[in-house]
Scaffold this motif. Structure first.
Motif, PDB file in Angstrom:
ATOM      1  N   LYS A 117     -27.527 -58.711 -24.904  1.00 13.95           N
ATOM      2  CA  LYS A 117     -28.269 -58.884 -26.168  1.00 13.95           C
ATOM      3  C   LYS A 117     -29.764 -58.741 -25.928  1.00 13.95           C
ATOM      4  O   LYS A 117     -30.482 -58.163 -26.717  1.00 13.95           O
ATOM      5  N   GLU A 120     -30.658 -55.179 -25.647  1.00 14.58           N
ATOM      6  CA  GLU A 120     -30.716 -54.561 -26.975  1.00 14.58           C
ATOM      7  C   GLU A 120     -32.020 -54.933 -27.677  1.00 14.58           C
ATOM      8  O   GLU A 120     -32.715 -54.065 -28.222  1.00 14.58           O
ATOM      9  N   GLU A 121     -32.381 -56.215 -27.621  1.00 18.72           N
ATOM     10  CA  GLU A 121     -33.615 -56.666 -28.290  1.00 18.72           C
ATOM     11  C   GLU A 121     -34.859 -56.023 -27.676  1.00 18.72           C
ATOM     12  O   GLU A 121     -35.841 -55.791 -28.362  1.00 18.72           O
ATOM     13  N   LYS A 157     -19.065 -55.279 -25.829  1.00 19.84           N
ATOM     14  CA  LYS A 157     -19.084 -54.657 -27.163  1.00 19.84           C
ATOM     15  C   LYS A 157     -19.195 -55.716 -28.269  1.00 19.84           C
ATOM     16  O   LYS A 157     -19.705 -55.435 -29.340  1.00 19.84           O
ATOM     17  N   SER A 158     -18.725 -56.925 -27.977  1.00 20.01           N
ATOM     18  CA  SER A 158     -18.825 -57.975 -28.994  1.00 20.01           C
ATOM     19  C   SER A 158     -20.252 -58.534 -29.071  1.00 20.01           C
ATOM     20  O   SER A 158     -20.610 -59.225 -30.014  1.00 20.01           O
ATOM     21  N   GLN A 159     -21.063 -58.248 -28.054  1.00 20.35           N
ATOM     22  CA  GLN A 159     -22.432 -58.799 -28.020  1.00 20.35           C
ATOM     23  C   GLN A 159     -23.466 -57.864 -28.627  1.00 20.35           C
ATOM     24  O   GLN A 159     -24.488 -58.305 -29.126  1.00 20.35           O
ATOM     25  N   VAL A 160     -23.249 -56.551 -28.491  1.00 19.89           N
ATOM     26  CA  VAL A 160     -24.314 -55.603 -28.881  1.00 19.89           C
ATOM     27  C   VAL A 160     -23.821 -54.539 -29.864  1.00 19.89           C
ATOM     28  O   VAL A 160     -22.628 -54.245 -29.936  1.00 19.89           O
ATOM     29  N   LYS A 161     -24.820 -53.976 -30.575  1.00 21.47           N
ATOM     30  CA  LYS A 161     -24.498 -52.886 -31.513  1.00 21.47           C
ATOM     31  C   LYS A 161     -24.873 -51.525 -30.913  1.00 21.47           C
ATOM     32  O   LYS A 161     -24.411 -50.493 -31.394  1.00 21.47           O
ATOM     33  N   ILE A 162     -25.749 -51.532 -29.895  1.00 23.68           N
ATOM     34  CA  ILE A 162     -26.135 -50.238 -29.304  1.00 23.68           C
ATOM     35  C   ILE A 162     -24.903 -49.616 -28.618  1.00 23.68           C
ATOM     36  O   ILE A 162     -23.984 -50.336 -28.212  1.00 23.68           O
ATOM     37  N   PRO A 163     -24.898 -48.285 -28.495  1.00 21.76           N
ATOM     38  CA  PRO A 163     -23.764 -47.626 -27.842  1.00 21.76           C
ATOM     39  C   PRO A 163     -23.615 -48.065 -26.385  1.00 21.76           C
ATOM     40  O   PRO A 163     -24.608 -48.339 -25.699  1.00 21.76           O
ATOM     41  N   ASP A 187     -18.298 -45.856 -26.029  1.00 21.90           N
ATOM     42  CA  ASP A 187     -18.876 -44.711 -26.742  1.00 21.90           C
ATOM     43  C   ASP A 187     -18.987 -43.486 -25.840  1.00 21.90           C
ATOM     44  O   ASP A 187     -19.060 -42.367 -26.335  1.00 21.90           O
TER      45      ASP A 187
END
Ligand SMILES: Cc1cc2nc3c(=O)[nH]c(=O)nc-3n(C[C@H](O)[C@H](O)[C@H](O)COP(=O)(O)O)c2cc1C
Length: 324
Positions: A117, A120-121, A157-163, A187
């Motif tokens: 996460k 991603e941030e 995959k449950s933690q982030v939205k990025i590929p 992805d």
């Protein structure tokens, strides 16, 4: 003529990504790679152990029993590697326009996944997971080993939205089917990783690290598997290992890769090598009147092959078999 490709949902100006290595560990280096034409970079990996050390030291508490099992605790925590990694992502994103893919080396789905996460941030465009367990575990079966891959991917995959991509090895039973199953969960797949291998010094009768850099002949392993699985996968594919020239990039695209990751050739020839590989690609496309990568991507894959047995044949019965 257009050399653009789509990989991990990102639009890349060409299919040349610089893979994770010491050259992608600083903003200055990455700027140089971009200047020479790299379409994206995968940052040097941070290791699960480094993230876990921070987790136990700060998120839990520093006296936690788990810390006693982590090597080099003092050394690594003082190095503040986790915070440095976040800063590397932020600073690189400010300094370059190309996509920046973070990378984590991992072997378990333990608490470290909270860190994705933060990645991603910090602004990473995607995350590459480099998962490897030595396939020699006396207390586990191959199925147990494969399950760990799916567990890690599911948690991340449950933690982030990025590929999310998976950089994997080829040490699996029924490799083709395993690649197919993994492609439903990530992805992109990076075929394949290359490892630090031991060698023997026979004069001193000691072990030492074997070839750190790949040879160009190693590209035939990913080439076969990309060509054989093309058209059966749900994810994108990046080819990796042994890609040393523009011709090698073209071969991987003909096999069905969406992009390529290169490392050794940049160490050996410098970032300028990217430019010359791109010229080779453009000349090839001109010569064959291709306007875009999709005009020839997968053209020599198993699915489209007029000689499929060449992909299945592994034993040399007679050398002339392939000259028919
Ligand atoms: C010096 C060096 C450092 C590397 N560090 C990493 C790393 O941190 N994470 C990773 O996933 N791969 C790492 N790799 C592996 C490369 O990303 C790549 O998979 C491998 O070198 C095969 O590609 P090549 O044939 O183009 O060199 C490293 C390779 C080298 C040579």
């Amino acid at each position: 003529m257009n050399t653009e490709t789509s990989y991990l949902g990102l639009k890349l100006k060409n299919p040349l990504i610089v893979g994770s290595c010491g050259l992608t560990n600083s903003v200055e280096n990455i700027k140089e790679l971009e200047k020479n034409g790299a379409a994206a970079v995968v940052l040097k990996s941070i290791f699960e152990e480094e993230i876990l050390m921070e987790y136990y030291a700060t998120v839990k508490n520093a006296d936690s029993d788990e810390l006693k099992y982590l090597d080099y605790y003092d050394y690594k925590i003082k190095q503040n590697n986790v915070q440095k990694y976040i800063e590397l992502i932020k600073d690189t994103k400010k300094a370059v326009d190309i996509p920046v893919i973070a990378s984590i080396n991992c072997t378990s789905s333990h608490e470290w996944t909270y860190f994705t996460k933060k990645i991603e941030e910090a602004g990473a465009d995607a995350l590459e997971l480099n998962i490897f367990m030595m396939p020699y575990m006396r207390d586990k079966t191959g199925t147990d080993n494969e399950k760990i891959y799916f567990d890690i991917i599911e948690k991340v995959k449950s933690q982030v939205k990025i590929p999310v991509s998976l950089k994997m090895s080829h040490y699996f039973a029924n490799l083709g089917r395993f690649i197919e199953r993994l492609s439903e969960k990530v992805d992109a797949l990076v075929l394949f990783n290359r490892f630090y291998s031991p060698d023997f010094d026979i004069d001193n009768e000691k072990l030492f690290a074997g070839h750190i850099y790949s040879s160009k002949f190693e590209m035939h392993i990913p080439l076969r598997w990309i060509a054989m699985t093309h058209g059966h996968l749900h994810s994108d594919i990046a080819a990796s290992t042994g890609i040393h020239s523009g011709a090698d990039v073209i071969k991987m695209l003909l096999a069905g890769a969406d992009a390529t990751e290169i490392v050794t050739t940049i160490y050996q020839h410098g970032p300028g090598k990217i430019k010359s590989m791109l010229v080779e690609l453009e000349n090839y496309m001109k010569k064959h009147n291709y306007n875009s990568i999709s005009d020839f991507k997968g053209k020599l894959s198993l699915k489209k092959s007029d000689n499929p047995s060449a992909f299945y044949r592994v034993q040399f019965m007679k050398y002339s078999d392939f000259e028919k």
